[in-house]
Scaffold this active site. Sequence first.
Site, PDB file in Angstrom:
ATOM      1  N   GLY A 217       0.772  -1.242   0.000  1.00  0.00           N
ATOM      2  CA  GLY A 217       0.000   0.000   0.000  1.00  0.00           C
ATOM      3  C   GLY A 217       0.800   1.288   0.000  1.00  0.00           C
TER       4      GLY A 217
ATOM      5  N   ASP B 178       1.053   3.315   4.439  1.00  0.00           N
ATOM      6  CA  ASP B 178      -0.098   4.026   3.872  1.00  0.00           C
ATOM      7  C   ASP B 178      -1.111   4.363   4.966  1.00  0.00           C
ATOM      8  OD1 ASP B 178      -0.736   1.332   4.227  1.00  0.00           O
ATOM      9  OD2 ASP B 178      -1.801   1.124   2.327  1.00  0.00           O
TER      10      ASP B 178
ATOM     11  N   ASP C  45      -4.054   1.005  11.177  1.00  0.00           N
ATOM     12  CA  ASP C  45      -5.375   0.680  11.717  1.00  0.00           C
ATOM     13  C   ASP C  45      -5.191   0.193  13.162  1.00  0.00           C
ATOM     14  OD1 ASP C  45      -8.073   0.094  11.797  1.00  0.00           O
ATOM     15  OD2 ASP C  45      -7.933  -1.760  10.687  1.00  0.00           O
TER      16      ASP C  45
ATOM     17  N   LYS D 204      -5.687   5.885  11.517  1.00  0.00           N
ATOM     18  CA  LYS D 204      -7.029   5.562  12.037  1.00  0.00           C
ATOM     19  C   LYS D 204      -6.879   5.336  13.539  1.00  0.00           C
ATOM     20  CE  LYS D 204      -9.279   2.797   8.378  1.00  0.00           C
ATOM     21  NZ  LYS D 204      -9.733   1.409   8.118  1.00  0.00           N
TER      22      LYS D 204
ATOM     23  N   ASP E 243      -6.008  -0.367  -1.112  1.00  0.00           N
ATOM     24  CA  ASP E 243      -6.843  -1.247  -1.941  1.00  0.00           C
ATOM     25  C   ASP E 243      -8.041  -1.808  -1.196  1.00  0.00           C
ATOM     26  OD1 ASP E 243      -5.281  -3.023  -0.225  1.00  0.00           O
ATOM     27  OD2 ASP E 243      -6.062  -4.636  -1.483  1.00  0.00           O
TER      28      ASP E 243
HETATM   29  P1  IMP Z   1      -3.089  -2.841  11.010  1.00  0.00           P
HETATM   30  O1  IMP Z   1      -2.000  -3.885  11.107  1.00  0.00           O
HETATM   31  O2  IMP Z   1      -4.372  -3.286  11.643  1.00  0.00           O
HETATM   32  O3  IMP Z   1      -2.648  -1.486  11.507  1.00  0.00           O
HETATM   33  O4  IMP Z   1      -3.451  -2.725   9.466  1.00  0.00           O
HETATM   34  C1  IMP Z   1      -2.664  -1.984   8.623  1.00  0.00           C
HETATM   35  C2  IMP Z   1      -2.782  -2.467   7.196  1.00  0.00           C
HETATM   36  O5  IMP Z   1      -4.121  -2.864   6.869  1.00  0.00           O
HETATM   37  C3  IMP Z   1      -2.456  -1.301   6.279  1.00  0.00           C
HETATM   38  O6  IMP Z   1      -1.089  -1.336   5.929  1.00  0.00           O
HETATM   39  C4  IMP Z   1      -3.341  -1.568   5.087  1.00  0.00           C
HETATM   40  O7  IMP Z   1      -2.679  -2.413   4.190  1.00  0.00           O
HETATM   41  C5  IMP Z   1      -4.533  -2.289   5.659  1.00  0.00           C
HETATM   42  N1  IMP Z   1      -5.643  -1.339   5.913  1.00  0.00           N
HETATM   43  C6  IMP Z   1      -6.110  -0.918   7.122  1.00  0.00           C
HETATM   44  N2  IMP Z   1      -7.138  -0.059   6.964  1.00  0.00           N
HETATM   45  C7  IMP Z   1      -7.309   0.073   5.624  1.00  0.00           C
HETATM   46  C8  IMP Z   1      -8.217   0.854   4.830  1.00  0.00           C
HETATM   47  O8  IMP Z   1      -9.085   1.615   5.299  1.00  0.00           O
HETATM   48  N3  IMP Z   1      -8.073   0.726   3.478  1.00  0.00           N
HETATM   49  C9  IMP Z   1      -7.129  -0.068   2.904  1.00  0.00           C
HETATM   50  N4  IMP Z   1      -6.269  -0.801   3.608  1.00  0.00           N
HETATM   51  C10 IMP Z   1      -6.358  -0.742   4.963  1.00  0.00           C
HETATM   52 MG    MG Z   2      -0.305  -1.654   4.086  1.00  0.00          MG
END
Ligand code: IMP
Ligand code: MG
Length: 181
Positions: A45, A101, A104, A132, A160
């Site tokens: 991303g 990118d 979350d 986020k 994506d």
């Molecule tokens: P985390 O490990 O839960 O912080 O997720 C992070 C990864 O999930 C990011 O690098 C994105 O690839 C994907 N991701 C989380 N939220 C979104 C979103 O709203 N749109 C697209 N990809 C997301």
């Molecule tokens: Mg990512």
Amino acid sequence: MNRTSEHLTLLVSEKQIADTVRRVAAEIRRDAKETTPVCVGILKGAFVFMADLLRALGEPVELDFARVSSYADSDSPVSEPVVEHDISLDIEGRDVLLIEDIVDTGRSLACLVEHLSARSPRSLKIAALVDKRTRRQFRVRLDYVGIIFEGGFLVGYGMDFAERYRNLPAIYELRPRHGDQ
Ligand code: IMP
Ligand code: MG
């Protein structure tokens, strides 16, 4: 599934993204005046944000990529992140900038920070285009943040949904389109 089953609402325009990238690049360069940071883009991303951010940063920088994937663990419903593609540069004693990118839960970044910290970089900082933060479950310190977003799912500018929409030049919020299954 076809393209019309999702509805996209423009959230951040190309102009707003460009202004944000310039501002974040200025913050990074202010802190890294005397050094050559190793910029590590988190695939897939971050590739669009990274391309624009590095051009806005100017010289000197070095570039590398890493990829973290989540796999379902057979013993648990929660998937564990795994470093699927590692960097190739030696980061011992270097100033490392992770470029993401969107953050979350923070789970994948926390995994990568632990993985790279073991190689004794001089510093390890994080730049994220979208934070986020209300969804955070894992503690990660984001040093540079482009946009704070409270909820929902974003696509475009590298992000994506099922591998689609990464090439959209702006950022959109994606929602299922009702009554159009
Ligand atoms: P985390 O490990 O839960 O912080 O997720 C992070 C990864 O999930 C990011 O690098 C994105 O690839 C994907 N991701 C989380 N939220 C979104 C979103 O709203 N749109 C697209 N990809 C997301
Ligand atoms: Mg990512």
